[in-house]
Design an enzyme around this catalytic site. Structure first.
Site, PDB file in Angstrom:
ATOM      1  N   ASN A   1      -8.184 -13.040   4.504  1.00 27.28           N
ATOM      2  CA  ASN A   1      -9.145 -12.372   3.084  1.00 27.28           C
ATOM      3  C   ASN A   1     -10.396 -12.984   3.087  1.00 27.28           C
ATOM      4  O   ASN A   1     -10.690 -14.006   3.417  1.00 27.28           O
ATOM      5  CB  ASN A   1      -8.170 -12.597   2.012  1.00 27.28           C
ATOM      6  CG  ASN A   1      -8.583 -11.991   0.828  1.00 27.28           C
ATOM      7  OD1 ASN A   1      -9.534 -11.648   0.390  1.00 27.28           O
ATOM      8  ND2 ASN A   1      -7.511 -11.453   0.135  1.00 27.28           N
TER       9      ASN A   1
ATOM     10  N   HIS B   1       5.597  -0.621  -2.910  1.00 30.23           N
ATOM     11  CA  HIS B   1       5.084   0.214  -4.286  1.00 30.23           C
ATOM     12  C   HIS B   1       5.431   1.476  -3.839  1.00 30.23           C
ATOM     13  O   HIS B   1       4.816   2.153  -4.589  1.00 30.23           O
ATOM     14  CB  HIS B   1       3.906  -0.550  -4.610  1.00 30.23           C
ATOM     15  CG  HIS B   1       3.706  -1.956  -4.874  1.00 30.23           C
ATOM     16  ND1 HIS B   1       2.548  -2.682  -4.957  1.00 30.23           N
ATOM     17  CD2 HIS B   1       4.772  -2.822  -5.314  1.00 30.23           C
ATOM     18  CE1 HIS B   1       2.883  -3.887  -5.496  1.00 30.23           C
ATOM     19  NE2 HIS B   1       4.250  -3.822  -5.597  1.00 30.23           N
TER      20      HIS B   1
ATOM     21  N   ASN C   1       0.852  -1.163  -0.060  1.00 26.96           N
ATOM     22  CA  ASN C   1       0.119  -0.049  -0.025  1.00 26.96           C
ATOM     23  C   ASN C   1       0.767   1.479   0.059  1.00 26.96           C
ATOM     24  O   ASN C   1       1.978   1.268   0.498  1.00 26.96           O
ATOM     25  CB  ASN C   1      -0.792  -0.075   0.979  1.00 26.96           C
ATOM     26  CG  ASN C   1      -1.852  -0.947   1.125  1.00 26.96           C
ATOM     27  OD1 ASN C   1      -2.036  -1.826   0.145  1.00 26.96           O
ATOM     28  ND2 ASN C   1      -2.558  -1.603   2.268  1.00 26.96           N
ATOM     29  N   VAL C   2       0.321   2.318  -0.502  1.00 33.23           N
ATOM     30  CA  VAL C   2       1.110   3.592  -0.782  1.00 33.23           C
ATOM     31  C   VAL C   2       0.206   4.673   0.018  1.00 33.23           C
ATOM     32  O   VAL C   2       0.689   5.941   0.013  1.00 33.23           O
ATOM     33  CB  VAL C   2       1.046   4.033  -2.100  1.00 33.23           C
ATOM     34  CG1 VAL C   2       1.962   3.015  -3.064  1.00 33.23           C
ATOM     35  CG2 VAL C   2      -0.301   4.292  -2.742  1.00 33.23           C
TER      36      VAL C   2
HETATM   37  P1  OAD Z   1      -6.052  -6.267  -4.914  1.00 31.20           P
HETATM   38  O1  OAD Z   1      -7.075  -5.159  -5.155  1.00 31.20           O
HETATM   39  O2  OAD Z   1      -5.435  -6.884  -6.052  1.00 31.20           O
HETATM   40  O3  OAD Z   1      -6.763  -7.130  -3.978  1.00 31.20           O
HETATM   41  C1  OAD Z   1      -7.214  -6.583  -2.682  1.00 31.20           C
HETATM   42  C2  OAD Z   1      -7.607  -8.008  -1.798  1.00 31.20           C
HETATM   43  O4  OAD Z   1      -8.177  -7.561  -0.648  1.00 31.20           O
HETATM   44  C3  OAD Z   1      -8.656  -8.924  -2.619  1.00 31.20           C
HETATM   45  O5  OAD Z   1      -8.148 -10.319  -2.559  1.00 31.20           O
HETATM   46  C4  OAD Z   1      -9.872  -8.706  -1.516  1.00 31.20           C
HETATM   47  O6  OAD Z   1     -10.650  -9.814  -1.485  1.00 31.20           O
HETATM   48  C5  OAD Z   1      -9.386  -8.375  -0.323  1.00 31.20           C
HETATM   49  N1  OAD Z   1     -10.350  -7.674   0.586  1.00 31.20           N
HETATM   50  C6  OAD Z   1     -11.315  -6.848   0.072  1.00 31.20           C
HETATM   51  N2  OAD Z   1     -11.714  -6.131   1.152  1.00 31.20           N
HETATM   52  C7  OAD Z   1     -10.987  -6.676   2.446  1.00 31.20           C
HETATM   53  C8  OAD Z   1     -11.038  -6.596   3.739  1.00 31.20           C
HETATM   54  N3  OAD Z   1     -11.888  -5.693   4.259  1.00 31.20           N
HETATM   55  N4  OAD Z   1     -10.240  -7.309   4.474  1.00 31.20           N
HETATM   56  C9  OAD Z   1      -9.241  -7.913   4.050  1.00 31.20           C
HETATM   57  N5  OAD Z   1      -9.173  -8.138   2.590  1.00 31.20           N
HETATM   58  C10 OAD Z   1      -9.878  -7.643   1.932  1.00 31.20           C
HETATM   59  O7  OAD Z   1      -5.010  -5.206  -4.191  1.00 31.20           O
HETATM   60  P2  OAD Z   1      -3.308  -5.727  -3.769  1.00 31.20           P
HETATM   61  O8  OAD Z   1      -3.199  -7.194  -3.675  1.00 31.20           O
HETATM   62  O9  OAD Z   1      -2.927  -4.823  -2.775  1.00 31.20           O
HETATM   63  O10 OAD Z   1       0.114  -2.022  -7.312  1.00 31.20           O
HETATM   64  O11 OAD Z   1      -2.598  -5.241  -5.461  1.00 31.20           O
HETATM   65  C11 OAD Z   1      -1.555  -5.556  -5.293  1.00 31.20           C
HETATM   66  C12 OAD Z   1      -1.038  -4.089  -6.192  1.00 31.20           C
HETATM   67  O12 OAD Z   1      -1.784  -4.064  -7.395  1.00 31.20           O
HETATM   68  C13 OAD Z   1      -1.020  -2.845  -5.497  1.00 31.20           C
HETATM   69  O13 OAD Z   1       0.018  -2.271  -4.710  1.00 31.20           O
HETATM   70  C14 OAD Z   1      -1.381  -2.175  -6.841  1.00 31.20           C
HETATM   71  C15 OAD Z   1      -2.234  -2.727  -7.623  1.00 31.20           C
HETATM   72  O14 OAD Z   1      -2.141  -2.533  -9.080  1.00 31.20           O
HETATM   73  C16 OAD Z   1       0.684  -0.852  -7.767  1.00 31.20           C
HETATM   74  O15 OAD Z   1       0.212   0.142  -7.763  1.00 31.20           O
HETATM   75  C17 OAD Z   1       1.973  -1.023  -8.371  1.00 31.20           C
END
Ligand code: OAD
Length: 250
Positions: free
Chosen positions: A213, A120, A103-104
């Site tokens: 998750n 990131h 997270n940023v």
């Molecule tokens: P994603 O949007 O890909 O995934 C979010 C995850 O959080 C999903 O698996 C959801 O099921 C879960 N989720 C949603 N609500 C939740 C809650 N209340 N508690 C726990 N989990 C929950 O986000 P990231 O995995 O962070 O990169 O994505 C990785 C990277 O992709 C980011 O850092 C960003 C993005 O493109 C860059 O910008 C380089």
């Protein structure tokens, strides 16, 4: 929501090195949208190649700048949630905790986490698009794109698609993942590499890997334990039983 097994509490109590790896889901309960959730995710509404890539910035710098200025204001307007607070509490209770985040948004620091490894980057810092120098904070008036001493345009110090992760941060994250005996992956889709490799690396090196998750991810089948639920609820229950005090008294 899944119940917390006693075995996990015992593993936390005895953890030599806990790694906590977070993604956008950890900030969802603060009101910041994730990237990939259908309907609500940012990438359902915006095109990453236009807003989060060097090519996109080159083509329409002001559009990209304005989008990040808007997102940064959003990050500043919301508050850390029980998941961020629980993670900071674990850092205080346990002898060794490494927090790695994709997270940023800066919410971990605002919750009291000491030095998260920001894989990131951070939306709160700027760097030069041309000479790549870090130039620190945003200006008070963020309506126009500031210009670096070298003449290049400034941009948020986040990692865009097609860019490399900061090498020292990635090395530190990989080192911690290899050393950990307990690894918590919280609120990430486990889809974006190289970050998504870290829990698998940690597992190969012997860690007990736990996923938190509401939805299954590519990590779920390999994790030792999956706790299905929202990060704030699950993390709150993880720290809620008073075991930290028991440890201190031992
Ligand atoms: P994603 O949007 O890909 O995934 C979010 C995850 O959080 C999903 O698996 C959801 O099921 C879960 N989720 C949603 N609500 C939740 C809650 N209340 N508690 C726990 N989990 C929950 O986000 P990231 O995995 O962070 O990169 O994505 C990785 C990277 O992709 C980011 O850092 C960003 C993005 O493109 C860059 O910008 C380089």
């Amino acid at each position: 929501m899944a119940s917390i097994p006693d075995d996990l509490i015992r593993r936390l109590q005895g953890a030599r090195h806990l790694v906590i790896f977070t993604g956008a889901g950890v900030s969802a309960e603060s009101g910041i949208p994730t990237f990939r959730d259908a309907q609500t995710g940012l990438w359902a509404k915006y095109r990453p190649e236009e807003l989060a890539s060097p090519e996109g910035f080159r083509a329409a710098p002001q559009t990209v700048w304005d989008w990040y200025a808007w997102r940064r204001e959003w990050c500043l307007a919301v508050q850390p949630n029980p998941a961020h607070l629980a993670i900071a509490e674990l850092e205080r209770r346990l002898p060794r905790v490494t927090l790695i985040t994709q997270n940023v948004d800066g919410l971990h620091q605002r919750a009291g986490s000491r030095a998260p490894l920001e894989l990131h980057g951070s939306i709160h810092r700027l760097k030069c698009f041309k000479c790549r120098r870090d130039v620190g904070d945003w200006p008070a008036d963020a309506s126009d794109i500031p210009v670096c001493e070298c003449g290049g345009l400034l941009r948020p110090a986040v990692v865009w698609f097609g860019e490399s992760l900061p090498e020292a941060v990635l090395d530190a994250a990989a080192g911690a993942s290899q050393d950990a005996d307990l690894f918590l992956s919280v609120g990430t889709s486990s889809l974006v590499y190289p970050a998504a490799e870290l829990p698998f690396l940690s597992k190969r090196c012997g860690a007990f890997v736990v996923e938190i998750n509401p939805q299954p991810t590519p990590l779920s089948a390999r994790a030792d334990l999956c706790l299905q639920g929202a990060a704030g609820e699950v993390m709150g229950r993880l720290i809620g039983s008073g075991w930290g005090n028991q440890r201190i008294r031992q």
